[in-house]
Design an enzyme around this catalytic site. Structure first.
Site, PDB file in Angstrom:
ATOM      1  N   LYS A   1       0.834  -1.210   0.000  1.00  0.00           N
ATOM      2  CA  LYS A   1       0.000   0.000   0.000  1.00  0.00           C
ATOM      3  C   LYS A   1       0.874   1.268   0.000  1.00  0.00           C
ATOM      4  O   LYS A   1       2.066   1.199   0.258  1.00  0.00           O
ATOM      5  CB  LYS A   1      -0.925   0.001   1.224  1.00  0.00           C
ATOM      6  CG  LYS A   1      -1.723  -1.288   1.408  1.00  0.00           C
ATOM      7  CD  LYS A   1      -2.608  -1.706   0.242  1.00  0.00           C
ATOM      8  CE  LYS A   1      -3.634  -2.722   0.674  1.00  0.00           C
ATOM      9  NZ  LYS A   1      -3.803  -3.875  -0.218  1.00  0.00           N
TER      10      LYS A   1
HETATM   11  C1  LIG Z   1      -4.922  -4.841   0.753  1.00  0.00           C
HETATM   12  C2  LIG Z   1      -6.368  -4.952   0.607  1.00  0.00           C
HETATM   13  C3  LIG Z   1      -7.184  -5.583   1.563  1.00  0.00           C
HETATM   14  C4  LIG Z   1      -6.646  -6.372   2.707  1.00  0.00           C
HETATM   15  O1  LIG Z   1      -5.772  -5.727   3.520  1.00  0.00           O
HETATM   16  P1  LIG Z   1      -4.774  -6.598   4.417  1.00  0.00           P
HETATM   17  O2  LIG Z   1      -4.095  -5.561   5.246  1.00  0.00           O
HETATM   18  O3  LIG Z   1      -3.868  -7.326   3.493  1.00  0.00           O
HETATM   19  O4  LIG Z   1      -5.590  -7.519   5.250  1.00  0.00           O
HETATM   20  C5  LIG Z   1      -8.544  -5.553   1.388  1.00  0.00           C
HETATM   21  N1  LIG Z   1      -9.109  -4.954   0.341  1.00  0.00           N
HETATM   22  C6  LIG Z   1      -8.376  -4.346  -0.605  1.00  0.00           C
HETATM   23  C7  LIG Z   1      -9.075  -3.675  -1.739  1.00  0.00           C
HETATM   24  C8  LIG Z   1      -6.985  -4.347  -0.522  1.00  0.00           C
HETATM   25  O5  LIG Z   1      -6.261  -3.750  -1.490  1.00  0.00           O
END
Ligand SMILES: *Cc1c(COP(=O)(O)O)cnc(C)c1O
Length: 379
Positions: free
Chosen positions: A186
């Site tokens: 992210k």
């Molecule tokens: C990264 C992501 C998640 C999950 O997040 P985690 O921290 O990996 O549990 C959920 N939804 C979307 C759209 C994502 O990009």
């Protein structure tokens, strides 16, 4: 031919030396689990989101599950979401005992189509989970008008959208529950982790209970458990990374917009006509440019695999795909979903490809990617 150039990944975290030193300090301090760094991180996040209560967690997945639990979602309830997301978005609905319902996506935004979302509402619908794919928000005015009209809770899957905006307001600074992820790919990261923006302190206290075994402590040795919680707290090493990342968030977001701008300039206005591919919407002013995704021209089965293989083998460039349609996974087929139900999602899910985009990407990196894409897609 260009395989001598260093590997260019589609995503790469940016952790500075100051942050690495801060993690070291936590490790030496004697307190490595949830503690003062988490308090400071939550306070910073709360300030960033306009003073709304924020709680940290060890993933962006559990934040959504906990939001659904706080909203009282359970067996017999339907929750509507998009089929084009990381599977976590739909899995959390099942985790709560509720029924996932999908609405097809819009071909240009690749986000849930709000007309189709509204059409999917039944008397059992209790909540909706919109996803801001690549950091592009949905029409937030329309989303909350629908939620108000049908009295639905909203759990925004803003996992990809920290730094995104709607009409000048930060995503997370308004709305109902807003969930963010700090997973390694992210825009800002804590290696793994997430946070939930809540509406009031009562919800925040409930979030704290769900985060840690349902425990409430009082006095010197008072303890009680009155709800079934799990183990979802964030360590202080992770929070220390988060504090270091928050200092850079504005800079990262601005840089990503520059990278996106350069992509559009290098692909040029004739790219779509020339190749049959589709670029993202030029959402400067709303998107945080979490991902830069193009839709490949359909050249039959294996189109994307061949493209991704050639990017890697011939150009040493990493790509990704976000995402395969959730409803076509075996577990979802076993719940009754089938091919042809969400044709736009199925098409985008088969042809979408994610090009490199990260906080330290250079103009030369962009030019290298564009040359490779043009080379592969030339007829
Ligand atoms: C990264 C992501 C998640 C999950 O997040 P985690 O921290 O990996 O549990 C959920 N939804 C979307 C759209 C994502 O990009």
């Amino acid at each position: 031919m260009t395989a001598e150039l260093p590997f260019l990944p589609f995503s790469r975290p940016t952790i500075d030396e100051e942050t690495i030193a801060a993690v070291g300090e936590v490790l030496r301090s004697g307190w490595i689990t949830t503690g003062p760094k988490n308090q400071a991180f939550e306070a910073q996040l709360s300030e960033y989101f306009g003073g709304r209560p924020v709680r940290t967690f060890n993933s962006g997945t559990c934040t959504m599950e906990i939001a659904l639990r706080i909203a009282g979602i359970g067996p017999g309830d339907e929750v509507i979401t998009t089929p084009i997301s990381w599977v976590a978005t739909a899995n959390v609905i099942i985790e709560c005992g509720a029924t996932p319902v999908f609405a097809d996506i819009d071909e240009r935004t690749r986000n849930i189509d709000l007309d189709k979302l509204e059409a999917a509402i039944t008397p059992r619908t209790k909540a909706i989970i919109p996803v801001y794919l690549s950091g592009l928000p949905v029409d937030m005015d329309r989303l909350y008008a629908i939620a108000a009209k049908y009295k639905l809770r909203v759990v925004e899957d803003a996992a990809q959208a920290i730094g995104s905006q709607w009409k000048g307001k930060r995503i997370g600074s308004f709305g109902d529950f807003v969930s963010f992820s700090f997973q390694a790919n992210k825009n800002i990261t804590t290696a793994e982790g997430g946070c939930l923006v809540l509406n009031n302190l009562e919800e925040a206290r409930l979030a704290e209970k769900y985060r840690l075994q349902g425990v409430t402590r009082s006095g010197m040795d008072g303890i009680d458990v009155d709800v079934l919680g799990g183990k979802y707290n964030m360590s202080d090493m992770m929070a220390a990374i988060g504090l270091g990342q928050m200092k850079r968030l504005a800079e990262f977001t601005a840089h990503r917009a520059k990278v996106a701008e350069h992509y559009f300039k290098c692909f040029g206005p004739d790219f779509e006509a020339r190749t049959g591919a589709q670029l993202p919407i030029q959402a400067f002013g709303t998107s945080n440019w979490h991902l830069f995704q193009i839709i490949l021209p359909d050249r039959g089965p294996g189109t994307r695999a061949e493209f991704m293989t050639r990017m890697q083998k011939e150009f040493n460039i990493g790509t990704g795909y976000h995402y395969a349609p959730i409803h076509l996974f075996t577990m979802y087929r076993e719940r009754g979903f089938k091919d042809g139900q969400f044709p736009v999602a199925e098409k985008i899910g088969r042809l979408t490809v994610t090009l490199p985009m990260f906080n330290t990407m250079t103009s030369a990196d962009v030019e290298r990617v564009v040359a490779a894409v043009n080379g592969i897609l030339a007829k």
